[in-house]
Structure formats: structure tokens, C-alpha cells
Design a protein around this motif. Sequence first.
Motif, short mmCIF file in Angstrom:
data_model
loop_
_atom_site.label_atom_id
_atom_site.label_comp_id
_atom_site.label_asym_id
_atom_site.label_seq_id
_atom_site.Cartn_x
_atom_site.Cartn_y
_atom_site.Cartn_z
N ALA A 87 0.83 -1.20 0.00
CA ALA A 87 0.00 0.00 0.00
C ALA A 87 0.87 1.25 0.00
CB ALA A 87 -0.92 0.00 1.21
N ARG A 88 0.42 2.26 -0.71
CA ARG A 88 1.17 3.51 -0.81
C ARG A 88 0.24 4.62 -1.31
NH1 ARG A 88 5.65 1.89 -3.03
NH2 ARG A 88 5.05 -0.29 -2.95
N ALA A 89 0.73 5.84 -1.25
CA ALA A 89 -0.01 6.95 -1.84
C ALA A 89 0.29 6.94 -3.34
CB ALA A 89 0.42 8.27 -1.21
N TRP A 90 -0.49 6.20 -4.09
CA TRP A 90 -0.16 5.88 -5.48
C TRP A 90 0.07 7.12 -6.33
CZ3 TRP A 90 0.90 0.93 -6.64
CH2 TRP A 90 0.45 -0.05 -5.75
N LEU A 91 -0.80 8.10 -6.21
CA LEU A 91 -0.69 9.29 -7.06
C LEU A 91 0.32 10.30 -6.53
CD1 LEU A 91 -4.44 9.83 -8.00
CD2 LEU A 91 -2.66 8.61 -9.27
N GLY A 92 0.86 10.05 -5.34
CA GLY A 92 1.88 10.93 -4.79
C GLY A 92 3.25 10.30 -4.78
N ASP A 93 3.36 9.12 -5.35
CA ASP A 93 4.62 8.38 -5.38
C ASP A 93 5.36 8.70 -6.68
OD1 ASP A 93 6.37 5.94 -6.02
OD2 ASP A 93 5.81 5.54 -3.94
N TYR A 94 6.62 9.07 -6.57
CA TYR A 94 7.38 9.47 -7.75
C TYR A 94 7.59 8.31 -8.73
CZ TYR A 94 8.54 14.24 -6.39
OH TYR A 94 8.46 15.57 -6.09
N THR A 95 7.58 7.08 -8.22
CA THR A 95 7.80 5.92 -9.07
C THR A 95 6.50 5.40 -9.67
OG1 THR A 95 9.73 5.27 -7.75
CG2 THR A 95 8.71 3.56 -9.15
#
Length: 230
Positions: A87-95
Amino acid sequence: PDVSLRGAFGHALVLMVFFAVLPLVIGLVLAAAINHGKVRGLSFFRTVIFLPQVVAMVAIGVAWRHIYEPDGPLNQALQGIGLGALARAWLGDYTWSLPAVGFVGTWFEIGLVTILMLAGMSRIGRDQYEAARLDGAGPVREFFAITLPSVRGEMAVALTMTVIAALKTFDLVYIMTKGGPGNQTSVPSYEVYHRAFELGNVGTAAAIGVVLTALIFVISVGIQRLGRQD
């Protein structure tokens, strides 16, 4: 050299993979499986899979932005099946921000490509497949020897439409990321808007628009010429 502008065109090339290449591959396989298996309720299936095409892209962008939120359905589902580490902040992740936007394009275009491929495959006579089976051909050989050459025209149309969609993508990027984080999801069409209406640099924006139009024209003509070759 304008690094952000070069990056925008590079991002457009990446989106072409998600908007055009992946939907074409998946749509071909899906259509071949449906056509070969004689799926019941085919009309209903066609309607459902084509449904994203009739939904406004703004609505799709808003819905997927909610899905990608840190506490949104996607991360909740990952946590629910024990994959919370992903899980991650998908639209805020640089990758992952650009692939996240690209995945929406793949989902959106699969239905269009599948319907086009099904239309092309419906013209192939069953006697061709029966003759191939008598010669000992399996499903894979049938696909490459009969199905694929027969839908070359539909493939050219699908590629043209999806490549143009990838290159002119604006609303999806604007709604979901506004080109961020940083410039990781900026694309030429968004750069036109950003430079013309936010920075007031109308001359550069117009130049980008002309280059983008020329690029779309060249790629479209190239795809159509390849599709017409025997």
C-alpha cells in the motif's frame, strides 16, 4: 534545453504503452478466447466491456483518484489480503504515479480494442479453423496463422485510436495528478494548458501544440500504412 518538456514527451511515450500496446495485446487475447469459446450472452458482455467508453473521462478520473487515495479501496483491499506492505499513496509516489495513471488508460481502452477485434474475427469463416485443425494446428498456431492476419485492419484502427488517446490525454492527468508529483505525470497536452493559462507563456504553449499535432499525424499515417501492407 527544457527538461520538464522533454520529460512530458517521455511520459507520453510511456502512456502509449499503457493506452495502446497493453490494450491491444489483452484485447486480442480476450477477443480470441471469446470468439473461440462461443461465450453465452455475448451481446451483454460487449455492452459491459464497452461501458467505460461512454463514461466521461472526468468522472473516470475522479473515481480512480478516490480508488488510489492512501485510505482508498485499493490500499484497503491490499491490507485486507495481507499485502499491506504494498500500500502507498499511489498518485503521490514518484515511481508509481505515472503507471497508476497509465493503468486507468489500459482499463479504459481494453473494451474498445476487444470490441474491434471481435468485429474483425466475426468475419473469419469457421471452415478456415476446421481446415487448420485437420492439418494438426493447435489454438496458438490458429491464432498466429489465421486470426492475427485477418484482423490486421482492425489492429491498425485500434492502434491509431489508442495512440491518439495517449498523446492527447489531458483530462485524466488534470483530474488525477495535475502533472504531479513534481512533473512525474506531466504530458504535452497538460504542458500546453499549464504554460498558456497558468504561466501565460502562450508562444511556447502554441509551439508544443503544433509539435504534438504533427507527432499525432505522423504516427497515425505510419500505423495506417503498416496496416495496409500485405
